[in-house]
Design a protein around this motif. Structure first.
Motif, PDB file in Angstrom:
ATOM      1  N   ASP A  54       0.836  -1.209   0.000  1.00 33.03           N
ATOM      2  CA  ASP A  54       0.000   0.000   0.000  1.00 33.03           C
ATOM      3  C   ASP A  54       0.870   1.257   0.000  1.00 33.03           C
ATOM      4  N   MET A  56       3.044   2.270   1.970  1.00 28.62           N
ATOM      5  CA  MET A  56       3.394   2.911   3.234  1.00 28.62           C
ATOM      6  C   MET A  56       4.913   2.998   3.355  1.00 28.62           C
ATOM      7  N   LEU A  59       6.934   6.329   3.162  1.00 25.36           N
ATOM      8  CA  LEU A  59       7.123   7.265   4.276  1.00 25.36           C
ATOM      9  C   LEU A  59       8.541   7.234   4.828  1.00 25.36           C
ATOM     10  N   THR A  84      -3.534   8.127  -2.066  1.00 26.24           N
ATOM     11  CA  THR A  84      -4.671   8.082  -1.141  1.00 26.24           C
ATOM     12  C   THR A  84      -5.755   7.130  -1.670  1.00 26.24           C
ATOM     13  N   ARG A  87      -4.469   3.613  -0.922  1.00 22.09           N
ATOM     14  CA  ARG A  87      -4.559   3.233   0.496  1.00 22.09           C
ATOM     15  C   ARG A  87      -6.007   3.107   0.958  1.00 22.09           C
ATOM     16  N   LYS A  88      -6.921   3.703   0.209  1.00 24.65           N
ATOM     17  CA  LYS A  88      -8.334   3.471   0.510  1.00 24.65           C
ATOM     18  C   LYS A  88      -8.705   2.049   0.083  1.00 24.65           C
ATOM     19  N   MET A  92      -4.684  -1.098   6.161  1.00 22.27           N
ATOM     20  CA  MET A  92      -3.630  -1.739   6.951  1.00 22.27           C
ATOM     21  C   MET A  92      -3.949  -1.664   8.435  1.00 22.27           C
ATOM     22  N   PHE A  94      -2.016  -2.325  12.135  1.00 18.91           N
ATOM     23  CA  PHE A  94      -0.646  -2.424  12.615  1.00 18.91           C
ATOM     24  C   PHE A  94      -0.533  -3.371  13.801  1.00 18.91           C
ATOM     25  N   LYS A  96       0.849  -2.755  16.811  1.00 18.58           N
ATOM     26  CA  LYS A  96       0.404  -2.107  18.034  1.00 18.58           C
ATOM     27  C   LYS A  96      -0.947  -1.460  17.740  1.00 18.58           C
ATOM     28  N   THR A  98      -3.523   1.167  17.380  1.00 17.66           N
ATOM     29  CA  THR A  98      -3.282   2.611  17.352  1.00 17.66           C
ATOM     30  C   THR A  98      -4.561   3.404  17.165  1.00 17.66           C
ATOM     31  N   PHE A 100      -6.911   6.484  17.416  1.00 18.16           N
ATOM     32  CA  PHE A 100      -6.626   7.905  17.604  1.00 18.16           C
ATOM     33  C   PHE A 100      -7.162   8.339  18.961  1.00 18.16           C
ATOM     34  N   ALA A 164     -10.448   0.426   9.729  1.00 22.92           N
ATOM     35  CA  ALA A 164      -9.962   0.097   8.381  1.00 22.92           C
ATOM     36  C   ALA A 164     -11.120  -0.327   7.480  1.00 22.92           C
TER      37      ALA A 164
ATOM     38  N   GLU B 177       2.837   6.620  15.133  1.00 22.11           N
ATOM     39  CA  GLU B 177       1.834   5.601  14.758  1.00 22.11           C
ATOM     40  C   GLU B 177       0.501   6.256  14.395  1.00 22.11           C
ATOM     41  N   TYR B 178       0.151   7.336  15.105  1.00 23.95           N
ATOM     42  CA  TYR B 178      -1.109   8.008  14.788  1.00 23.95           C
ATOM     43  C   TYR B 178      -1.108   8.470  13.341  1.00 23.95           C
ATOM     44  N   ALA B 181      -1.278   5.591  10.924  1.00 25.74           N
ATOM     45  CA  ALA B 181      -2.623   5.024  10.845  1.00 25.74           C
ATOM     46  C   ALA B 181      -3.516   5.897   9.969  1.00 25.74           C
ATOM     47  N   LEU B 183      -2.553   8.008   7.549  1.00 20.04           N
ATOM     48  CA  LEU B 183      -2.121   7.903   6.143  1.00 20.04           C
ATOM     49  C   LEU B 183      -2.572   6.580   5.541  1.00 20.04           C
ATOM     50  N   ALA B 184      -2.517   5.527   6.350  1.00 18.29           N
ATOM     51  CA  ALA B 184      -2.902   4.209   5.844  1.00 18.29           C
ATOM     52  C   ALA B 184      -4.386   4.146   5.513  1.00 18.29           C
ATOM     53  N   LEU B 185      -5.165   5.071   6.082  1.00 19.96           N
ATOM     54  CA  LEU B 185      -6.595   5.105   5.756  1.00 19.96           C
ATOM     55  C   LEU B 185      -6.853   5.927   4.498  1.00 19.96           C
ATOM     56  N   GLY B 186      -5.775   6.459   3.918  1.00 21.58           N
ATOM     57  CA  GLY B 186      -5.937   7.212   2.682  1.00 21.58           C
ATOM     58  C   GLY B 186      -6.048   8.708   2.884  1.00 21.58           C
ATOM     59  N   ALA B 187      -5.697   9.183   4.096  1.00 19.30           N
ATOM     60  CA  ALA B 187      -5.698  10.630   4.311  1.00 19.30           C
ATOM     61  C   ALA B 187      -4.415  11.219   3.736  1.00 19.30           C
ATOM     62  N   THR B 188      -4.488  12.486   3.323  1.00 17.30           N
ATOM     63  CA  THR B 188      -3.262  13.133   2.857  1.00 17.30           C
ATOM     64  C   THR B 188      -2.475  13.625   4.069  1.00 17.30           C
ATOM     65  N   VAL B 196      -5.396  14.783  13.004  1.00 13.12           N
ATOM     66  CA  VAL B 196      -4.876  13.825  13.971  1.00 13.12           C
ATOM     67  C   VAL B 196      -3.750  14.430  14.813  1.00 13.12           C
TER      68      VAL B 196
END
Ligand code: ADP
Ligand code: MG
Lengths: 254, 289
Positions: A54, A56, A59, A84, A87-88, A92, A94, A96, A98, A100, A164, B177-178, B181, B183-188, B196
């Motif tokens: 995806d 990631m 980064l 984006t 990743r939609k 993913m 993780f 741990k 996480t 928000f 997710a 990690e926040y 997470a 970005l992994a949901l597709g946020a810019t 966040v």
């Protein structure tokens, strides 16, 4: 080919730095609506491989990727691909948990809101559907407005799965999603994965060989950045073709 | 076994250090005590409500009046204006430094911001007086550019460094990690920062703002040079006096009750800033715990 490949990886190589190669010539076809488990010793590149699916891995500063990853026939490393969007499609979870630092509701609604859903009834519906999908609805339905950080580790991880699912992905990547959890939470999530594969293509990384045999249809064994063996889980565990796979699954490995 | 000889020198040093530590505490107590002793008589004379709420400050008139509402409100408006201007800019600068700037650019901008906090306030005042005040006069076609507006601009720049550095630290302390997470949901990346990272850092960001308020209320020198220093009720383009500048500008020629009233202003200022500090500690603690 028996199943159509949803994700098709060719000659994938990844360097974290010019001298640090983490993936070496990986070729694999991940079938749709099946659970694929990635196994191998620590540091063999399982997480790295998952992150290439995806993007990631983008980064990490200084990372370099070569080769090809096609998702439904579309090259995801093509510069014009919208990350984006990718990743939609490919969610993913993780290792741990996480969540928000916001309410349970806002956690799950985060993705849909990001993708433009503002309508309250629609959000409510998505949140409920996702929480039900992640088998945590009954435990949290009375405290959706409470902080997600007050949940137990297992609940937090299922919340992350719900989060997710809320963006309606096609593929779900899970990196040792149960390794930080107690056995009861682990078995809940394993049941969940078995249920989710009706609708999603799932790729999991696991250190736990029993877990791989319990929940996966396909299994891939990585070693030092290379894909050593890939096949049906039952076959790979009963009749490994490669000596190194056999050594690893029988525990004769360092 | 270790042999422990009693070392007279060491004991002496120990005593010396404790004495130094106690000195700091002693000064705080001394100053508080002095302020209270010096500030209370004028309060007694005029009455606390009249002192705080009185709109007329004419200490040298035939029938002197000691109402500090003009100063109090000017300080509040001045600090609020400075924060209203400085906080968003500082916050965005912090986001830029912590999240979006290329590392090399950030490495160039950060020392510049730090330098800003090292500039003596008299220099801010000087530049304000020579550049800002005339510019404000011309821009808004005023008889005189010195006033609340100019003071707010100068204060906004002066509080920028503390807002930037404390907010940046808070942003950096948010677990990566926040962000992963999100970005992994597709946020810019920008969505991630605003939805966040910033909320997760809100305790530290709030603390940086309160710190800025404290700075703005306590500043005297720079403000003295650009605010015009007439005891008017505050208005954006009027010449005004702050709590601090009232003391600084009148102490030299005051006597009797007037002088005592200036001490009372200092006492009010002292409590004001203590209040801000208590708030600051609360925020910082909540963020840590
Ligand atoms: N961000 C990174 N920077 C540099 N090297 C990394 C980074 N992440 C992982 N690696 C290295 O890449 C290799 C593969 O790591 P990883 O994919 O995390 O392995 P696994 O998940 O199988 O334990 C390891 O040797 C690890 O040290
Ligand atoms: Mg890993």
């Amino acid at each position: 080919m028996s199943e159509p490949a949803l994700l098709s990886v060719r000659n994938l190589e990844l360097w974290y730095a010019p001298a640090v190669q983490a993936l070496r010539g990986v070729n694999i076809d991940l079938p749709e609506r099946q659970v694929t488990a990635l196994i191998g010793p620590s540091g063999c590149g399982k997480s790295t491989f998952l992150k290439t699916l995806d993007r990631m891995c983008d980064l990490v500063p200084g990372v370099r990727v070569s080769g090809s990853v096609r998702y439904r026939g579309k090259e995801i490393y093509d510069p014009c691909v919208d990350v984006t969007w990718l990743r939609k499609q490919i969610g993913m979870v993780f290792q741990k948990p996480t969540p928000f630092p916001m309410s349970i509701y806002d956690n799950v609604a985060y993705g849909p809101r990001t993708h433009g859903v503002r309508d309250r009834p629609r959000l409510d519906a998505v949140v409920e559907r996702s929480l039900r999908g992640a088998a945590i609805w009954d435990e949290v339905k009375d405290r959706l407005k409470k902080s997600a950080l007050a949940l137990s580790g297992g609940q937090q991880q299922r919340l992350c799965i719900a989060r997710a699912l809320a963006v309606e992905p096609d593929v779900l990547l899970m990196d040792e999603a149960t390794s930080a959890l107690d056995p009861i939470s682990t078995s809940k999530i394993e049941e969940l994965i078995a249920a989710l594969k009706q609708r999603y293509t799932i790729v999991i990384v696991t250190h736990n060989m029993q877990q791989a045999t319990r929940i996966s249809d396909k299994c891939a064994f990585f070693l030092a950045g290379e894909l050593i063996e890939f096949g049906d889980t039952t076959q790979l565990f009963s009749l490994p073709r490669d000596k190194r796979t056999e050594d690893y699954i029988t525990g004769r490995f360092g | 076994m270790m042999r422990r000889t009693p070392r007279p020198l060491e004991r002496l040093m120990g005593l010396f250090f404790s004495a130094c530590g106690l000195t700091a505490v002693a000064f705080v107590l001394l100053i508080s005590l002095y302020l209270i002793l010096a500030g209370v008589p004028a309060l007694r004379e005029t009455g606390l409500p009249d002192f705080l709420l009185g709109r007329q400050w004419s200490p040298t008139a035939q029938r002197p009046e000691f109402g500090i509402a003009p100063f109090l409100l000017t300080s509040v408006y001045g600090a609020a204006g400075a924060v209203l201007l400085g906080a968003p800019i500082g916050l965005l600068c912090a986001v830029f430094l912590a999240k979006t700037a290329p590392p090399r650019l950030a490495a160039a901008v950060r020392p510049a911001v730090e330098l800003l906090s090292g500039i003596p306030s008299v220099v801010y005042g000087l530049v304000g007086m020579l550049v800002l005040v005339p510019a404000v006069r011309r821009c808004f076609r005023l008889p005189d550019g010195a006033g609340l507006f100019s003071a707010i601009l100068v204060l906004a720049v002066m509080i920028l460094p503390s807002i930037v550095s404390v907010s940046e630290a808070a942003l950096r302390a948010v677990p990566p990690e926040y962000e992963a997470a999100s970005l992994a949901l597709g946020a810019t990346q920008i969505e991630t920062v605003f939805r966040v990272t910033l909320p997760a850092a809100s305790g530290g960001v709030a603390a940086s703002v309160v710190l800025g308020v404290g700075r703005a209320i306590g500043e005297a020198m720079a403000v003295l040079m650009v605010a015009g220093n007439a005891a008017n009720m505050p208005s954006l383009f009027k010449s005004v006096k702050f709590l601090t500048t009232a003391i600084a500008s009148e102490m030299s020629y005051s006597s009797g009750l007037h002088r005592q009233a200036l001490f009372s202003i200092a006492l009010v200022l002292f409590f004001f800033i203590m209040l801000v500090n208590v708030l600051l500690n609360r925020l910082l603690k909540r963020k840590g715990g």
